[in-house]
Design a protein around this motif. Structure first.
Motif, PDB file in Angstrom:
ATOM      1  N   LEU A  89     -45.893  20.814   5.958  1.00 24.81           N
ATOM      2  CA  LEU A  89     -46.658  21.973   6.423  1.00 24.81           C
ATOM      3  C   LEU A  89     -47.962  21.551   7.090  1.00 24.81           C
ATOM      4  O   LEU A  89     -48.297  22.009   8.190  1.00 24.81           O
ATOM      5  N   LEU A  90     -48.698  20.649   6.424  1.00 25.19           N
ATOM      6  CA  LEU A  90     -50.046  20.310   6.880  1.00 25.19           C
ATOM      7  C   LEU A  90     -50.048  19.272   8.002  1.00 25.19           C
ATOM      8  O   LEU A  90     -51.103  18.999   8.583  1.00 25.19           O
ATOM      9  N   VAL A  91     -48.905  18.697   8.307  1.00 30.04           N
ATOM     10  CA  VAL A  91     -48.775  17.844   9.490  1.00 30.04           C
ATOM     11  C   VAL A  91     -48.106  18.626  10.625  1.00 30.04           C
ATOM     12  O   VAL A  91     -48.499  18.510  11.784  1.00 30.04           O
ATOM     13  N   GLY A  92     -47.125  19.436  10.263  1.00 30.21           N
ATOM     14  CA  GLY A  92     -46.364  20.164  11.277  1.00 30.21           C
ATOM     15  C   GLY A  92     -47.137  21.272  11.957  1.00 30.21           C
ATOM     16  O   GLY A  92     -47.043  21.453  13.180  1.00 30.21           O
ATOM     17  N   ILE A  93     -47.937  22.018  11.191  1.00 26.91           N
ATOM     18  CA  ILE A  93     -48.678  23.141  11.785  1.00 26.91           C
ATOM     19  C   ILE A  93     -49.728  22.678  12.793  1.00 26.91           C
ATOM     20  O   ILE A  93     -49.776  23.201  13.915  1.00 26.91           O
ATOM     21  N   PRO A  94     -50.600  21.716  12.471  1.00 29.43           N
ATOM     22  CA  PRO A  94     -51.553  21.258  13.504  1.00 29.43           C
ATOM     23  C   PRO A  94     -50.868  20.621  14.698  1.00 29.43           C
ATOM     24  O   PRO A  94     -51.340  20.764  15.827  1.00 29.43           O
ATOM     25  N   ALA A  95     -49.739  19.928  14.451  1.00 30.54           N
ATOM     26  CA  ALA A  95     -49.003  19.341  15.574  1.00 30.54           C
ATOM     27  C   ALA A  95     -48.462  20.430  16.487  1.00 30.54           C
ATOM     28  O   ALA A  95     -48.540  20.336  17.720  1.00 30.54           O
ATOM     29  N   ALA A  96     -47.915  21.495  15.880  1.00 32.84           N
ATOM     30  CA  ALA A  96     -47.372  22.594  16.676  1.00 32.84           C
ATOM     31  C   ALA A  96     -48.472  23.295  17.472  1.00 32.84           C
ATOM     32  O   ALA A  96     -48.255  23.703  18.619  1.00 32.84           O
TER      33      ALA A  96
ATOM     34  N   THR B   7     -42.301  20.765  20.318  1.00 33.97           N
ATOM     35  CA  THR B   7     -42.429  21.301  18.961  1.00 33.97           C
ATOM     36  C   THR B   7     -41.122  21.160  18.200  1.00 33.97           C
ATOM     37  O   THR B   7     -41.098  20.798  17.014  1.00 33.97           O
ATOM     38  N   TYR B   8     -40.003  21.436  18.876  1.00 27.82           N
ATOM     39  CA  TYR B   8     -38.686  21.302  18.244  1.00 27.82           C
ATOM     40  C   TYR B   8     -38.419  19.861  17.844  1.00 27.82           C
ATOM     41  O   TYR B   8     -37.924  19.600  16.730  1.00 27.82           O
ATOM     42  N   ILE B   9     -38.731  18.927  18.716  1.00 25.81           N
ATOM     43  CA  ILE B   9     -38.520  17.506  18.405  1.00 25.81           C
ATOM     44  C   ILE B   9     -39.355  17.096  17.199  1.00 25.81           C
ATOM     45  O   ILE B   9     -38.879  16.380  16.305  1.00 25.81           O
ATOM     46  N   PHE B  10     -40.594  17.558  17.156  1.00 28.23           N
ATOM     47  CA  PHE B  10     -41.465  17.200  16.034  1.00 28.23           C
ATOM     48  C   PHE B  10     -40.950  17.822  14.739  1.00 28.23           C
ATOM     49  O   PHE B  10     -41.015  17.193  13.674  1.00 28.23           O
ATOM     50  N   TRP B  11     -40.452  19.052  14.802  1.00 25.59           N
ATOM     51  CA  TRP B  11     -39.865  19.687  13.620  1.00 25.59           C
ATOM     52  C   TRP B  11     -38.659  18.909  13.121  1.00 25.59           C
ATOM     53  O   TRP B  11     -38.520  18.666  11.908  1.00 25.59           O
ATOM     54  N   GLN B  12     -37.789  18.508  14.034  1.00 25.37           N
ATOM     55  CA  GLN B  12     -36.621  17.717  13.652  1.00 25.37           C
ATOM     56  C   GLN B  12     -37.043  16.410  12.994  1.00 25.37           C
ATOM     57  O   GLN B  12     -36.464  15.983  11.982  1.00 25.37           O
TER      58      GLN B  12
ATOM     59  N   LEU C 140     -40.204  26.128   7.793  1.00 25.77           N
ATOM     60  CA  LEU C 140     -41.107  25.210   8.499  1.00 25.77           C
ATOM     61  C   LEU C 140     -40.963  25.387  10.008  1.00 25.77           C
ATOM     62  O   LEU C 140     -41.962  25.427  10.731  1.00 25.77           O
ATOM     63  N   MET C 141     -39.720  25.498  10.478  1.00 24.91           N
ATOM     64  CA  MET C 141     -39.504  25.707  11.907  1.00 24.91           C
ATOM     65  C   MET C 141     -40.165  27.000  12.364  1.00 24.91           C
ATOM     66  O   MET C 141     -40.825  27.040  13.411  1.00 24.91           O
ATOM     67  N   GLY C 142     -40.002  28.050  11.572  1.00 27.74           N
ATOM     68  CA  GLY C 142     -40.610  29.319  11.938  1.00 27.74           C
ATOM     69  C   GLY C 142     -42.120  29.246  11.994  1.00 27.74           C
ATOM     70  O   GLY C 142     -42.742  29.763  12.932  1.00 27.74           O
TER      71      GLY C 142
END
Length: 475
Positions: A194-201, A247-252, A150-152
């Protein structure tokens, strides 16, 4: 049951008769009347007619952007037409005929050419299947552990959105992970991640470069009108770290709140077959991308404006016949129209002294100037959640530009970056809307992360821009 049947029948009849124009027309008329009423009371304050006219036009534009009575790009055209009618003729403002080339000139500003070059790159990268390549690259580099994958994917998306539009990057990355999301199922926490993290990134990563997000380009264009030039690499000095940290904060946040470490991934079931693209085309796109980015990053050395080097992808990609006439017609020209209108409105607000009037009132508020900068950041992220972040930047950047001293330099940048932190709703960004349209994520899934970035985003934007401004900024 009867009620539901009658309601469905009414909806079918409404669609059949195509009466949406009635709602749009009445909404447009309501906004027009509201702008006249507010303009009438503003005129009573005794300001000049030209300031009152631009104020009323601004209120009308804001109302149209919020209600979407007409598409946002149409509002941009309407603004320019309104300015030409008001200042280029005697129909509305008598004895106020002034040269209107500065309003028409926004169509050919550096910002427009910079965005156009980015659009060509985005279209070409999508055509040669770089989305599938990015997924395989991410899987190879970050492994199959759910949190690291997910981070990648998020960081790959963030970096991609720095040279492509957020919308195009999201569409590309969502298409590459959909097979995995379908394998995991709609109810899987990993699918939601995946579907929240990718658009956020994609949205947060847009803070990294001038072309990463349209508000960035608006801020740079507005500062150029003031005589302050920010190069591509100068923006990256504060934009890139902020984008990556956000992006890192959101991933965490996603990793811990959804507990994705416990998810079991079986990636062997994923089909690795995809359409093959001829090596020449893919290599040509990669070559063009590298040359263009190098030209943008080395502007301080060769002193060729970004607008001029933006012609590189336009020329090379058409020369190699990767982009043809049909592809050009699909480019998001509506975004360019919206940006041109927003820039024209900002120029007019400064030209007639409207920004000075507003800033005079703001300076009288019982808060220090850094508090004003924070207020601008908060307002930017809040209204970007309910309307186009481009429109939000078009409204707030000219106001921030009128602040005294270093704040007139820093606030437009803070506003632009804060606009890229709006993640609360599916409609907050096109990236969120793309993820939501898959039907595998619900509106409530965006809520907690969106609230987090409403708080964290403006803070990161304010701190990074102020550090840059104090070291490199110009008053």
């Amino acid at each position: 049951m009867d009620y539901n049947d009658s309601r469905q029948a009414a909806i079918r009849l409404y669609r059949k008769l195509n009466l949406g124009w009635i709602f749009n027309t009445s909404t447009f008329t309501g906004n027009f009347i509201l702008a006249l009423v507010i303009g009438y009371f503003f005129d009573k304050l005794g300001y000049a007619d030209d300031a009152n006219y631009v104020f009323s036009l601004s209120i009308l534009a804001i109302g149209l952007w919020i209600t979407e009575a007409i598409p946002p790009f149409a509002v941009g055209i309407f603004i320019i037409a309104g300015l030409l009618l008001g200042f280029g003729t005697d129909f509305i403002l008598e004895d106020h005929r002034t040269p209107v080339e500065m309003y028409l000139g926004t169509w050919t500003s550096n910002v427009i050419w910079l965005l156009l070059g980015g659009f060509f790159l985005a279209e070409a990268m999508s055509q040669v299947g770089i989305d599938k390549s990015l997924f395989r690259f991410t899987l190879k580099k970050f492994g199959s552990k759910p949190d690291r994958l997910l981070m990648g994917l998020m960081f790959t998306t963030a970096v991609g959105s720095m040279v492509m539009s957020n919308t195009a990057t999201t569409a590309m990355m969502i298409s590459s992970v959909l097979p995995l999301a379908n394998l995991m199922g709609k109810n899987s926490t990993y699918t939601k991640a995946l579907l929240v993290g990718i658009p956020a990134a994609a949205t947060l990563g847009g803070m990294g470069t001038i072309i990463g997000s349209t508000p960035n380009a608006i801020a740079v264009g507005a500062l150029q009108e003031k005589g302050v030039n920010i190069t591509f690499i100068e923006w990256m000095i504060f934009g890139l770290p902020t984008a990556l940290l956000a992006t890192y904060i959101f991933w965490q946040f996603l990793s811990k709140s959804l507990k994705i470490k416990d998810v079991n991934l079986d990636l062997e079931k994923l089909s690795q077959t995809d359409a093959k693209v001829k090596g020449f085309k893919k290599n040509a796109v990669i070559f063009t991308l590298i040359v263009t980015i190098i030209a943008w990053l080395t502007e301080p050395i060769h002193h060729i404006p970004i607008a001029a080097t933006s012609a590189i992808p336009i020329v090379l990609l058409t020369l190699f016949q990767i982009i043809v006439a049909e592809d050009v017609r699909r480019l998001p020209w509506d975004t360019l129209m919206l940006v041109a209108g927003g820039l024209a409105l900002g120029i007019a607000m400064v030209d007639v002294g409207l920004t000075d009037i507003i800033m005079e009132k703001i300076e009288k508020l019982p808060i220090p100037m850094f508090g004003v900068g924070i207020v601008f950041a908060i307002i930017a992220v809040l209204i970007s959640n309910i309307m186009s972040n481009t429109a939000a930047a078009a409204i707030l950047v000219p106001l921030g530009l009128a602040l005294p001293g270093i704040w007139g330099f820093a606030t437009p940048l803070i506003v632009a970056m804060s606009c890229s932190c709006a993640l609360l709703l599916p409609v907050s960004t096109p990236s969120n809307a793309i993820a939501y349209s898959t039907g595998m994520v619900e509106q409530k899934n965006f809520r907690s992360g969106g609230l987090l970035m409403i708080v964290i985003g403006p803070i990161l934007a304010f701190v990074s821009v102020m550090i840059y401004s104090l070291i490199f900024g110009s008053a």
